[in-house]
Design a protein around this motif. Structure first.
Motif, PDB file in Angstrom:
ATOM      1  N   GLN A   1      49.605 -21.931 -14.750  1.00 26.24           N
ATOM      2  CA  GLN A   1      48.797 -21.424 -13.649  1.00 26.24           C
ATOM      3  C   GLN A   1      47.657 -22.377 -13.300  1.00 26.24           C
ATOM      4  O   GLN A   1      47.411 -22.667 -12.120  1.00 26.24           O
ATOM      5  N   MET A   2      46.980 -22.891 -14.320  1.00 24.88           N
ATOM      6  CA  MET A   2      45.871 -23.806 -14.067  1.00 24.88           C
ATOM      7  C   MET A   2      46.367 -25.128 -13.490  1.00 24.88           C
ATOM      8  O   MET A   2      45.769 -25.674 -12.555  1.00 24.88           O
TER       9      MET A   2
ATOM     10  N   SER B   1      36.023 -26.287 -14.121  1.00 25.51           N
ATOM     11  CA  SER B   1      35.213 -25.169 -14.596  1.00 25.51           C
ATOM     12  C   SER B   1      35.490 -23.905 -13.791  1.00 25.51           C
ATOM     13  O   SER B   1      35.500 -22.796 -14.340  1.00 25.51           O
ATOM     14  N   ASP B   2      35.737 -24.057 -12.488  1.00 24.60           N
ATOM     15  CA  ASP B   2      36.035 -22.894 -11.646  1.00 24.60           C
ATOM     16  C   ASP B   2      37.345 -22.235 -12.070  1.00 24.60           C
ATOM     17  O   ASP B   2      37.453 -21.006 -12.131  1.00 24.60           O
TER      18      ASP B   2
ATOM     19  N   ALA C   1      37.959 -18.460 -13.763  1.00 25.20           N
ATOM     20  CA  ALA C   1      38.910 -17.514 -13.183  1.00 25.20           C
ATOM     21  C   ALA C   1      39.953 -17.074 -14.214  1.00 25.20           C
ATOM     22  O   ALA C   1      40.417 -15.930 -14.196  1.00 25.20           O
ATOM     23  N   ALA C   2      40.294 -17.987 -15.115  1.00 29.65           N
ATOM     24  CA  ALA C   2      41.290 -17.672 -16.140  1.00 29.65           C
ATOM     25  C   ALA C   2      40.698 -16.903 -17.306  1.00 29.65           C
ATOM     26  O   ALA C   2      41.438 -16.416 -18.167  1.00 29.65           O
ATOM     27  N   ARG C   3      39.377 -16.824 -17.353  1.00 34.10           N
ATOM     28  CA  ARG C   3      38.671 -16.112 -18.429  1.00 34.10           C
ATOM     29  C   ARG C   3      39.049 -16.679 -19.799  1.00 34.10           C
ATOM     30  O   ARG C   3      39.320 -15.943 -20.755  1.00 34.10           O
ATOM     31  N   ALA C   4      39.066 -18.000 -19.866  1.00 38.61           N
ATOM     32  CA  ALA C   4      39.384 -18.684 -21.121  1.00 38.61           C
ATOM     33  C   ALA C   4      38.287 -19.693 -21.420  1.00 38.61           C
ATOM     34  O   ALA C   4      37.714 -20.304 -20.511  1.00 38.61           O
TER      35      ALA C   4
END
Length: 318
Positions: free
Chosen positions: A200-201, A215-216, A220-223
């Protein structure tokens, strides 16, 4: 089924050939593609599920290479080649000498240009992976192979590779060979921790040509950044930032029209390089050449081999 068409059917402005993912526009857009009229046959198709989310295309290559030595700029494109002809040579990373590969090779996302020498003639089948796509077929983290290509035997073992090569040589046609290769990959597919997150990233990075702030995406991925770096090294072979650099550079270079005058200052600024000296340093790192020399070498390829199936990414190294 693969079909055979003249290379004049390729879409202008799209990359082609070994080393930069799905390098033939027809392979991505129509599911098939083929070589040119100067002695190279190239048959390519997109695999079906579950491999289509990991692989850009499977390909068959046979014939005489355009040059005995090709320089491949670094790109976000892992590669697997099963060699069916004479050995080829690879000089990777900072290596001084080229190394011979008889059975084939496995290459994770490189960080610098590498040199590939085909035998004449050459014959092989291969896989252009998406950046995250090779990891499910490796017995080790992808980072262990970064700028250190492995033989296919080192990855899958000598007996298995010998059996696969034997089956491939008995196949009647390229499309049958690609089916055998696809079946082998499906059989070897395994679960990888964090693959969906990395995919996804990486897809978000690719969609922006590497310009989106990492970083954005992480927020968004909450990792955590530590976890992301760890998983990216294991799956892709490089950090998220390094992958973004590769996408940004590849997008910039592949958009160049080397047949027209190039304002390198505008190119650098358009790609987000606020320091042109930084752009030149990165250009050398990714291609082994200065921007001016790159344009000269690319023009040479276009002049020597117009509409060649490998045109678009590899550079003559002779």
């Amino acid at each position: 089924m693969s079909r055979r068409v003249p290379t004049s059917s390729k879409c202008a402005g799209r990359p082609s050939g070994i080393g930069a993912g799905s390098m033939l526009a027809a392979a991505r857009d129509a599911g098939w593609a083929v070589g040119d009229n100067v002695g190279v046959e190239y048959v390519s198709r997109v695999p079906g599920p579950p491999l289509d989310g990991l692989i850009d295309d499977l390909y068959y290559l046979e014939g005489a290479p355009p040059y005995s030595r090709l320089m491949l700029p670094a790109a976000p494109a892992p590669l697997l080649i099963v060699n069916l002809g004479a050995p080829f040579l690879i000089r990777a990373g900072t290596d001084v000498d080229a190394v011979e590969y008889a059975d084939g090779c496995v290459v994770t996302t490189p960080t610098r240009a590498w040199e590939f020498s085909y035998p004449t003639p050459t014959r092989s089948v291969g896989v252009h992976f998406r950046p995250w796509g090779l990891a499910p077929f490796l017995p080790m983290p992808a980072a262990e192979l970064c700028d250190r290509p492995a033989t296919v035997e080192q990855i899958w073992g000598q007996p298995a590779v010998a059996a696969l090569r034997h089956r491939l040589t008995l196949a009647d046609a390229p499309h049958e060979m690609l089916t055998l290769l696809e079946d082998e990959l499906v059989r070897r597919l395994r679960v990888i921790d964090g693959l969906d997150l990395v995919r996804q990233m990486s897809s978000a990075v690719a969609a922006t040509g590497g310009t989106v702030p990492i970083s954005d995406i992480g927020v968004a991925a909450r990792a955590s950044s530590t976890y992301l770096v760890k998983r990216f090294k294991a799956v892709v072979g490089v950090t998220p930032k390094r992958l973004a650099r590769s996408y940004r550079f590849s997008s910039t270079v592949l958009a160049l029209d080397v047949a027209a005058p190039i304002d390198w200052g505008d190119v650098a600024a358009g790609a987000g390089y606020f320091d042109q000296a930084h752009f030149v340093r990165e250009f050398r790192e990714f291609t082994g050449l200065t921007p001016t020399r790159y344009a000269e070498v690319r023009r040479r390829f276009l002049r020597d081999h117009p509409d060649h199936v490998l045109d678009g990414w590899p550079l003559p190294a002779d």
